[in-house]
Design a protein around this motif. Structure first.
Motif, PDB file in Angstrom:
ATOM      1  N   LYS A   1       1.923  -7.615   5.999  1.00 38.69           N
ATOM      2  CA  LYS A   1       0.716  -9.047   6.026  1.00 38.69           C
ATOM      3  C   LYS A   1       0.113  -7.670   4.922  1.00 38.69           C
ATOM      4  O   LYS A   1       0.288  -8.462   4.057  1.00 38.69           O
ATOM      5  N   ILE A   2      -0.114  -6.848   5.224  1.00 35.47           N
ATOM      6  CA  ILE A   2      -0.723  -5.687   4.407  1.00 35.47           C
ATOM      7  C   ILE A   2       0.212  -5.373   3.168  1.00 35.47           C
ATOM      8  O   ILE A   2      -0.159  -5.092   2.217  1.00 35.47           O
ATOM      9  N   ARG A   3       0.979  -4.488   3.229  1.00 37.33           N
ATOM     10  CA  ARG A   3       2.157  -4.525   2.818  1.00 37.33           C
ATOM     11  C   ARG A   3       2.131  -5.829   1.368  1.00 37.33           C
ATOM     12  O   ARG A   3       2.081  -5.265   0.447  1.00 37.33           O
ATOM     13  N   GLU A   4       2.736  -6.810   2.208  1.00 35.53           N
ATOM     14  CA  GLU A   4       2.880  -7.973   1.307  1.00 35.53           C
ATOM     15  C   GLU A   4       1.770  -8.708   0.507  1.00 35.53           C
ATOM     16  O   GLU A   4       1.468  -8.775  -1.281  1.00 35.53           O
ATOM     17  N   HIS A   5       0.468  -8.289   1.045  1.00 33.14           N
ATOM     18  CA  HIS A   5      -1.187  -8.159   0.577  1.00 33.14           C
ATOM     19  C   HIS A   5      -0.935  -7.806  -0.913  1.00 33.14           C
ATOM     20  O   HIS A   5      -1.837  -8.239  -1.523  1.00 33.14           O
ATOM     21  N   ILE A   6      -0.974  -6.912  -0.216  1.00 33.32           N
ATOM     22  CA  ILE A   6      -1.342  -5.618  -1.372  1.00 33.32           C
ATOM     23  C   ILE A   6      -0.398  -5.554  -2.765  1.00 33.32           C
ATOM     24  O   ILE A   6      -0.703  -5.778  -3.955  1.00 33.32           O
ATOM     25  N   GLU A   7       1.035  -6.222  -2.835  1.00 32.46           N
ATOM     26  CA  GLU A   7       1.841  -6.282  -3.721  1.00 32.46           C
ATOM     27  C   GLU A   7       1.339  -7.578  -4.300  1.00 32.46           C
ATOM     28  O   GLU A   7       1.014  -7.664  -6.049  1.00 32.46           O
ATOM     29  N   ARG A   8       0.350  -8.395  -3.726  1.00 31.06           N
ATOM     30  CA  ARG A   8       0.274  -9.677  -4.467  1.00 31.06           C
ATOM     31  C   ARG A   8      -1.273  -9.660  -5.111  1.00 31.06           C
ATOM     32  O   ARG A   8      -0.693  -9.843  -5.937  1.00 31.06           O
ATOM     33  N   THR A   9      -2.034  -9.025  -4.382  1.00 29.99           N
ATOM     34  CA  THR A   9      -3.136  -8.516  -4.927  1.00 29.99           C
ATOM     35  C   THR A   9      -2.501  -8.199  -5.891  1.00 29.99           C
ATOM     36  O   THR A   9      -3.864  -8.824  -7.216  1.00 29.99           O
ATOM     37  N   VAL A  10      -2.609  -6.627  -6.639  1.00 31.90           N
ATOM     38  CA  VAL A  10      -2.129  -6.203  -7.924  1.00 31.90           C
ATOM     39  C   VAL A  10      -1.692  -7.314  -8.970  1.00 31.90           C
ATOM     40  O   VAL A  10      -1.856  -6.756  -9.519  1.00 31.90           O
TER      41      VAL A  10
ATOM     42  N   ARG B   1       6.439   2.562   2.214  1.00 33.43           N
ATOM     43  CA  ARG B   1       6.985   4.251   2.240  1.00 33.43           C
ATOM     44  C   ARG B   1       8.565   3.715   2.428  1.00 33.43           C
ATOM     45  O   ARG B   1       9.790   3.669   2.044  1.00 33.43           O
ATOM     46  N   VAL B   2       8.822   3.123   3.747  1.00 32.60           N
ATOM     47  CA  VAL B   2       9.953   2.782   3.930  1.00 32.60           C
ATOM     48  C   VAL B   2      10.577   1.352   4.024  1.00 32.60           C
ATOM     49  O   VAL B   2       9.604   0.128   4.471  1.00 32.60           O
ATOM     50  N   GLU B   3      10.457   0.750   4.558  1.00 37.73           N
ATOM     51  CA  GLU B   3      11.635  -1.181   5.492  1.00 37.73           C
ATOM     52  C   GLU B   3      11.363  -1.317   6.746  1.00 37.73           C
ATOM     53  O   GLU B   3      11.706  -0.059   7.867  1.00 37.73           O
ATOM     54  N   PRO B   4      11.498  -2.568   7.806  1.00 38.61           N
ATOM     55  CA  PRO B   4      10.383  -1.959   8.806  1.00 38.61           C
ATOM     56  C   PRO B   4      11.700  -1.655  10.258  1.00 38.61           C
ATOM     57  O   PRO B   4      11.489  -1.335  11.257  1.00 38.61           O
TER      58      PRO B   4
ATOM     59  N   HIS C   1       2.024   2.662   9.412  1.00 36.56           N
ATOM     60  CA  HIS C   1       1.329   2.689   7.640  1.00 36.56           C
ATOM     61  C   HIS C   1       1.949   3.115   6.564  1.00 36.56           C
ATOM     62  O   HIS C   1       2.033   2.677   5.891  1.00 36.56           O
ATOM     63  N   GLU C   2       3.834   3.424   7.167  1.00 38.41           N
ATOM     64  CA  GLU C   2       4.927   3.864   6.203  1.00 38.41           C
ATOM     65  C   GLU C   2       5.115   2.673   6.187  1.00 38.41           C
ATOM     66  O   GLU C   2       5.434   2.691   4.534  1.00 38.41           O
ATOM     67  N   VAL C   3       5.091   1.611   6.811  1.00 36.67           N
ATOM     68  CA  VAL C   3       5.849   0.220   6.038  1.00 36.67           C
ATOM     69  C   VAL C   3       4.856  -0.531   5.469  1.00 36.67           C
ATOM     70  O   VAL C   3       5.082  -0.949   4.734  1.00 36.67           O
TER      71      VAL C   3
END
Length: 637
Positions: free
Chosen positions: A136-145, A56-59, A50-52
């Motif tokens: 995927k979740i991280r990139e999707h959230i950044e793109r969606t916002v 919060r942190v990088e992979p 969840h941190e990635v």
């Protein structure tokens, strides 16, 4: 004599635990060999995905290279490959690129998300069970916002900024907790208001966090509500679409982001093995973690993959948590060792020391040892301590250090338990003048002893009367008094008398008429005993005088030129403490301690040799200890 071949499939918590124990216990057995097979060349710290996902942190913060974990284990081969099938009769594990014979087999491939057949989850939902999922979740959230910030249609914009987590277990609550922390940064980067971003937890059960004590779960729910998270309980999702979900009540919730954390089942690869399975396709095992029906073949099942009910826990298999994964892996390893050594097997007995869940980076709830209930700062700190304990258990100081750096010092936006106080990005350039000045002070005082100036100044009073070429030494210690020593000791006593009246201020002045105050008026007895043991006579003391003078010169030059500045300044702290305990250091110079602490913060990386030397040493030591890091290694054709 043929080797005893042990194959472990899966480098998760259970597989790592089993491999580590087997390797340790069999290190003196040249006829035993262990092969660890995983489709990735690294272990993922699943509890921190969840941190990635939440930015919060990088992979790399939660990826632990298997080569580094097993670099010194000569009886372990690490293979990066995918298992295709198992020939249980011939005792062969077949992979995409080879095959491996085994005498003992440990299956620990873990689990995967369980969508319970809910329509649309696979097509439109996001799961959180692998590094790929988290990214995927991280990139999707950044793109969606970012897209929502420029979306003119209010309804579409609302759906885009509505983030829904399905499931209120540990994974779901920790995921929404990261979104709470990340929300302000996402809003700031995209020039929207944080309150425009809506967070929601949807749970099919009437309560949340059902693994926790009800009081602890209540604290977590209260915190979530306070942070603006909407919690829908007793509301199962029956359908998932691209821009909305449908609840069992018929209500539609607009969202472009559904993160599904509602259940876990056994890794689907295990279906190919054609072995007895129970709920969620978990492979059935006995109390020794031996696969049902294949006890004679020495096939063991561990971790999230295993289904085993303890006698007093009917219809409640081992929980799919880290503690159970490690304990089942260790149990399997012990029973393999028992078979090899001809000793009695040991039945599995789960012992779970408590549960905890973090909600973002600053808040957590925990129950430790089933009796200590914590929340907030102390619960979060306890989680970090338990994670650090894991690195101790697997004997990885390297990744323990990396964890500390990522969690406490390299965090952005104050997203750590210390509210960012330990993670400010600062330029060490501004400490360069202080570093040079501090080093020069040490150098001047050391050179006074080499050149000679007729008197002794602090803190160098330990080792000279102004010139170490005169063979006198300033040690005001009882065992070097003239009554029971040579004429050299008499000179030492005279020098000690000089010391008592020497200027103690390193060239600094203090108010006229005031006497400087000693940190300790006299040496503590325990410290005196240590010094007497280290320097029992004048000859040793004279040698130490000369050695320490040269040592202080080297120390001063290292600080001035920025070489090994952390170690050099740590050494000055030790020296100052020793001077204080000797009853020969004054409060007026106590600033020495605090300057040294400040300079330990990488001060040699700016206009100092550490900029080149430390990275070079890290590379050389890393290559010597771990070898060259490769994407694939230990493969067998």
């Amino acid at each position: 004599m043929a080797k005893t071949e042990i194959v472990v499939v899966g480098a998760g918590y259970s597989g790592i635990a089993a491999t580590k124990m087997l390797s340790k216990k069999l290190k003196k057995n040249p006829d035993a060999h262990i092969t660890l097979i995983d489709r990735h060349s690294y272990q993922t710290m699943m509890t921190e995905l969840h941190e990635v996902a939440g930015g919060r942190v990088e992979p790399e913060a939660i990826q632990y290279d298997l080569q580094r974990l097993f670099c010194k284990r000569k009886n372990v081969s690490v293979v990066t490959d995918t298992v295709i099938t198992i020939d249980k009769e011939k005792k062969i594990v077949k992979t995409k690129q080879g095959s491996y014979s085994f005498d003992y087999l440990v299956l620990g491939m873990g689990g995967e998300p369980n969508d319970f057949g809910t329509p649309g989850v696979k097509e439109h939902g996001f799961t959180l069970w692998s590094m790929d999922d988290a990214i995927k979740i991280r990139e999707h959230i950044e793109r969606t916002v970012a897209l929502a910030a420029v979306e003119p249609d209010e309804a579409k914009r609302k759906a885009m900024l509505n983030f829904v987590v399905c499931g209120s277990g540990f994974t779901g609550i920790e995921m929404v907790g990261e979104l709470i922390d990340w929300k302000d940064r996402l809003a700031k980067n995209n020039k929207i208001k944080p309150e425009d971003i809506n967070l929601m937890v949807v749970e099919a059960a009437p309560t949340i966090l059902n693994m926790l004590d009800r009081n602890d779960a209540g604290k977590a729910e209260k915190y979530l509500t306070k942070k603006g998270v909407s919690i829908l309980k007793d509301m199962p999702i029956v359908e998932v679409h691209e821009d909305y979900i449908i609840l069992k009540s018929g209500e539609k919730i607009p969202t472009n982001t559904l993160i599904w954390t509602a259940g876990v089942k056994a890794n689907s690869d295990a279906e190919k093995f054609d072995m007895p399975a129970a709920r969620a396709n978990r492979l059935v095992a006995n109390e020794y973690m031996q696969a049902k029906g294949y006890e004679e073949k020495n096939i063991f099942v561990v971790g999230d993959l295993v289904y085993f009910e303890e006698a007093d826990k009917e219809n409640r298999p081992t929980p799919q948590i880290v503690q159970a994964a490690e304990q089942t892996g260790i149990c399997a390893a012990k029973n393999i060792l028992a078979t090899i050594n001809g000793t009695e097997k040991e039945a599995y007995k789960g012992k779970y020391d408590g549960f905890m869940v973090s909600i973002g980076s600053k808040y957590a709830v925990a129950c430790v040892f089933d009796k200590f209930h914590l929340s907030g700062f102390f619960a979060m700190l306890m989680k970090h301590i338990i994670n650090l304990r894991y690195f101790f258990d697997i004997r990885s100081g390297y990744y323990m250090f990396q964890y500390i750096m990522h969690e406490f010092f390299r965090i952005k936006d104050e997203r750590n338990v210390f509210r960012g106080h330990t993670s400010r990005n600062s330029n060490v350039l501004w400490s360069v003048p202080l570093r040079v000045f501090y080093g020069c002070v040490w150098l001047v005082e050391a050179m006074k002893k080499v050149i000679g100036n007729g008197k002794v100044l602090q803190p160098s009073t330990w080792f000279g009367d102004g010139s170490w070429f005169t063979n006198t030494v300033a040690f005001p210690f009882e065992w070097l008094q003239p009554a029971d020593a040579t004429s050299g000791a008499s000179q030492a006593a005279d020098a000690a008398a000089t010391t008592a009246t020497a200027d103690p201020t390193f060239g600094l002045s203090y108010a006229f008429g005031e006497e400087p105050m000693l940190v300790f008026k006299s040496m503590p007895d325990w410290f005196g005993s240590i010094m007497k043991f280290m320097m029992p006579n004048t000859e040793v003391a004279l040698f130490m005088q000369k050695f320490m003078t040269l040592f202080e010169v080297a120390l001063a030059l290292a600080i001035i030129f920025g070489l090994f500045t952390w170690l050099a300044n740590a050494t000055t702290i030790v020296l100052v403490v020793m001077f204080c305990l000797s009853g020969m250091f004054y409060w007026v110079n106590i600033w020495f301690l605090f300057v040294a602490f400040a300079l330990m913060n990488g001060s040699g990386r700016a206009f100092g040799l550490d900029k080149w030397v430390i990275p070079w040493i890290q590379r050389k030591l890393g290559n010597w200890w771990y070898g060259d890091v490769k994407a694939r290694y230990g493969e067998k054709s």
